[in-house]
Design a protein around this motif. Structure first.
Motif, PDB file in Angstrom:
ATOM      1  N   GLU A 106       0.807  -0.825   0.188  1.00 28.86           N
ATOM      2  CA  GLU A 106      -0.279   0.002   0.472  1.00 28.86           C
ATOM      3  C   GLU A 106       1.350   1.011  -0.410  1.00 28.86           C
ATOM      4  OE1 GLU A 106      -3.053  -0.132   3.498  1.00 28.86           O
ATOM      5  OE2 GLU A 106      -3.970  -1.449   2.625  1.00 28.86           O
ATOM      6  N   VAL A 107       0.737   2.453  -0.412  1.00 24.80           N
ATOM      7  CA  VAL A 107       1.266   3.607  -0.412  1.00 24.80           C
ATOM      8  C   VAL A 107       1.600   4.279   0.682  1.00 24.80           C
ATOM      9  CG1 VAL A 107       1.107   6.249  -1.320  1.00 24.80           C
ATOM     10  CG2 VAL A 107      -0.574   4.546  -2.836  1.00 24.80           C
ATOM     11  N   ASN A 108       0.868   4.025   2.110  1.00 25.52           N
ATOM     12  CA  ASN A 108       1.147   4.575   3.292  1.00 25.52           C
ATOM     13  C   ASN A 108       2.927   3.469   3.805  1.00 25.52           C
ATOM     14  OD1 ASN A 108      -0.479   6.510   3.271  1.00 25.52           O
ATOM     15  ND2 ASN A 108      -1.678   5.268   4.890  1.00 25.52           N
ATOM     16  N   GLU A 109       2.749   2.313   3.096  1.00 25.57           N
ATOM     17  CA  GLU A 109       3.907   1.327   3.947  1.00 25.57           C
ATOM     18  C   GLU A 109       4.835   1.517   3.240  1.00 25.57           C
ATOM     19  OE1 GLU A 109       4.647  -3.317   4.012  1.00 25.57           O
ATOM     20  OE2 GLU A 109       3.071  -3.282   3.284  1.00 25.57           O
ATOM     21  N   LEU A 110       4.680   1.467   1.644  1.00 21.12           N
ATOM     22  CA  LEU A 110       6.187   1.853   0.862  1.00 21.12           C
ATOM     23  C   LEU A 110       6.223   3.044   1.307  1.00 21.12           C
ATOM     24  CD1 LEU A 110       8.068   1.032  -1.343  1.00 21.12           C
ATOM     25  CD2 LEU A 110       5.880   2.120  -3.034  1.00 21.12           C
ATOM     26  N   THR A 111       5.696   4.141   1.848  1.00 23.12           N
ATOM     27  CA  THR A 111       5.625   5.738   1.718  1.00 23.12           C
ATOM     28  C   THR A 111       6.826   5.269   3.016  1.00 23.12           C
ATOM     29  OG1 THR A 111       4.776   6.286   0.637  1.00 23.12           O
ATOM     30  CG2 THR A 111       5.844   8.201   2.376  1.00 23.12           C
ATOM     31  N   ASP A 112       6.712   4.643   4.176  1.00 21.44           N
ATOM     32  CA  ASP A 112       7.350   5.271   5.063  1.00 21.44           C
ATOM     33  C   ASP A 112       8.936   4.524   4.994  1.00 21.44           C
ATOM     34  OD1 ASP A 112       4.933   6.213   6.601  1.00 21.44           O
ATOM     35  OD2 ASP A 112       4.259   3.814   7.689  1.00 21.44           O
ATOM     36  N   ILE A 113       9.196   3.266   4.097  1.00 17.04           N
ATOM     37  CA  ILE A 113       9.729   2.841   4.198  1.00 17.04           C
ATOM     38  C   ILE A 113      11.057   3.923   3.041  1.00 17.04           C
ATOM     39  CG2 ILE A 113      11.233   1.116   2.756  1.00 17.04           C
ATOM     40  CD1 ILE A 113       9.218  -0.762   2.949  1.00 17.04           C
ATOM     41  N   LEU A 114      10.496   4.529   2.761  1.00 13.77           N
ATOM     42  CA  LEU A 114      11.162   5.211   1.658  1.00 13.77           C
ATOM     43  C   LEU A 114      11.763   6.627   2.480  1.00 13.77           C
ATOM     44  CD1 LEU A 114       9.239   5.114  -1.775  1.00 13.77           C
ATOM     45  CD2 LEU A 114      11.164   4.228  -0.694  1.00 13.77           C
ATOM     46  N   LEU A 115      10.780   6.749   3.610  1.00  8.26           N
ATOM     47  CA  LEU A 115      11.454   7.820   4.556  1.00  8.26           C
ATOM     48  C   LEU A 115      12.529   8.217   5.329  1.00  8.26           C
ATOM     49  CD1 LEU A 115       7.759   9.985   4.838  1.00  8.26           C
ATOM     50  CD2 LEU A 115       9.658   9.991   3.046  1.00  8.26           C
ATOM     51  N   LEU A 146       4.099   8.912  -5.972  1.00 11.61           N
ATOM     52  CA  LEU A 146       4.972  11.196  -6.107  1.00 11.61           C
ATOM     53  C   LEU A 146       3.993  11.685  -4.902  1.00 11.61           C
ATOM     54  CD1 LEU A 146       5.472  10.168  -9.927  1.00 11.61           C
ATOM     55  CD2 LEU A 146       6.902   9.864  -7.659  1.00 11.61           C
ATOM     56  N   ALA A 147       3.078  11.533  -5.207  1.00 14.38           N
ATOM     57  CA  ALA A 147       1.749  12.882  -4.603  1.00 14.38           C
ATOM     58  C   ALA A 147       2.487  12.817  -2.563  1.00 14.38           C
ATOM     59  CB  ALA A 147       0.583  12.625  -4.611  1.00 14.38           C
ATOM     60  N   ARG A 148       2.341  11.368  -2.122  1.00 14.69           N
ATOM     61  CA  ARG A 148       2.701  11.571  -1.092  1.00 14.69           C
ATOM     62  C   ARG A 148       4.360  11.930  -0.671  1.00 14.69           C
ATOM     63  NH1 ARG A 148       1.092   8.326   2.693  1.00 14.69           N
ATOM     64  NH2 ARG A 148       3.121   8.838   4.093  1.00 14.69           N
ATOM     65  N   LEU A 149       5.365  11.780  -1.780  1.00 14.03           N
ATOM     66  CA  LEU A 149       6.690  11.888  -1.668  1.00 14.03           C
ATOM     67  C   LEU A 149       7.327  13.463  -1.869  1.00 14.03           C
ATOM     68  CD1 LEU A 149       8.413   9.035  -3.605  1.00 14.03           C
ATOM     69  CD2 LEU A 149       8.656   8.987  -1.377  1.00 14.03           C
ATOM     70  N   HIS A 150       6.221  13.975  -2.864  1.00 16.41           N
ATOM     71  CA  HIS A 150       6.081  15.563  -3.203  1.00 16.41           C
ATOM     72  C   HIS A 150       6.094  16.425  -2.165  1.00 16.41           C
ATOM     73  CE1 HIS A 150       6.647  19.218  -5.894  1.00 16.41           C
ATOM     74  NE2 HIS A 150       4.966  19.222  -5.244  1.00 16.41           N
ATOM     75  N   ARG A 151       4.872  15.883  -1.531  1.00 13.58           N
ATOM     76  CA  ARG A 151       4.147  16.002  -0.048  1.00 13.58           C
ATOM     77  C   ARG A 151       5.071  16.539   1.348  1.00 13.58           C
ATOM     78  NH1 ARG A 151      -0.695  14.100  -1.205  1.00 13.58           N
ATOM     79  NH2 ARG A 151      -0.330  12.496   0.001  1.00 13.58           N
ATOM     80  N   GLU A 152       6.354  15.322   0.873  1.00 13.98           N
ATOM     81  CA  GLU A 152       7.142  15.165   2.394  1.00 13.98           C
ATOM     82  C   GLU A 152       8.771  15.555   1.665  1.00 13.98           C
ATOM     83  OE1 GLU A 152       6.750  13.842   5.419  1.00 13.98           O
ATOM     84  OE2 GLU A 152       4.869  12.494   4.908  1.00 13.98           O
TER      85      GLU A 152
END
Length: 299
Positions: A106-115, A146-152
């Motif tokens: 899911e987007v949230n799980e992958l974003t957490d890993i990338l951050l 990408l939108a999540r990463l952009h906001r971060e």
């Protein structure tokens, strides 16, 4: 929430854009390049990679497989016609001779890993690169990520083969991308179709549109593949095209044979005529000299 099928997550990459990066390899690609450097990410489904040299013949995989796709003598044998890619065998393999390629996030799980590595991104001018496979084959998930990463505030790069629907790409991804590495392989449309499986009209049209919209943020790249792209006619035509489109930066990518062994692990094959050794730097430099306007090309 949308899920994406991801083949691998590569941390601390130095070759997929500026700075220290984490590269997300999407699984699934609409092209069929005979030289593919990441053949394990072509199929849009989970697969099992098998490394016979690691197998100790313990039989754990055979006992757990619900499809009876595995037999074991001295080493395991995998019947891929029965395998569903469920990953149970990989989960119990003590030596990782069997590994699952492809997992849904899911987007949230992958974003957490990338951050987790955002301090490295900030210190080095790095960020996250979406690669594959082909990330635009999962446009909706790709856009949300990408939108999540952009906001971060994370710098984002996409490596793409350019075979995507323009309007959908613009809506989902383009506003959230800082850099696009755009592969262009073969200039002639009929040759492109016969070798790669699709016409290059969509690819070249998308390149032209991207260069018109974001000329400083698009870097076309030409993989130099002996027997396929690295010939004087093809390179001359691509050089002329790039000049016509007023390309500001581009790269010639030296061939390497990494894909050959990776294809064997998933039960596939690439062109057996491909060289077993990487392209020598002198050969790469010779192609750069041939490529008219060498100041356009990044070494």
């Amino acid at each position: 929430m949308k899920e994406g099928l991801i083949g691998d997550i590569g941390r601390y990459s130095l070759h997929d854009g500026p700075g220290i990066r984490t590269t997300v390899f999407f699984k699934g690609c609409p092209l069929r390049c005979p030289w593919c450097h990441n053949p394990e990410f072509i199929a849009a489904r989970p697969e099992i990679a098998f490394s016979p040299a690691r197998c100790i013949g313990c039989g754990d995989c055979r006992d757990i497989c619900p499809e009876a796709a595995l037999t074991v003598a001295d080493i395991a044998r995998l019947d891929r016609s029965r395998c569903t890619g469920c990953g149970l065998c990989a989960g119990c393999c003590p030596t990782k001779a069997l590994e699952q390629v492809g997992r849904r996030y899911e987007v949230n799980e992958l974003t957490d890993i990338l951050l987790r590595d955002r301090l490295f991104y900030a210190a080095s001018g790095g960020g996250v690169t979406l690669s594959g496979g082909e990330p635009t084959a999962q446009l909706a998930f790709c856009g949300e990520l990408l939108a999540r990463l952009h906001r971060e505030g994370i710098h984002t790069v996409m490596e793409t083969n350019g075979f995507f629907a323009w309007d959908e790409f613009c809506a989902a991804c383009l506003p959230f991308l800082d850099l696009i590495l755009f592969d262009v392989k073969i200039a002639d449309p009929s040759r492109h179709r016969s070798i790669i499986g699709v016409d290059n009209g969509v690819i070249l049209a998308n390149l032209q549109r991207l260069l018109a919209a974001r000329p400083d943020d698009v870097i076309p790249r030409v993989p130099l593949i002996p027997g396929y792209t690295a010939d004087t006619e093809n390179i001359s035509r691509l050089a002329a095209l790039f000049k016509k489109l007023k390309v500001r930066r581009c790269s010639l990518l030296a061939y390497h044979p990494f894909g050959l062994a990776k294809a064997e692990k998933i039960g596939g094959t690439l062109d057996s005529a491909l060289p077993q050794q990487p392209m020598e730097r002198q050969t790469l430099l010779a192609w750069q000299r041939f490529f008219h306007g060498i100041d356009l090309v990044e070494p």
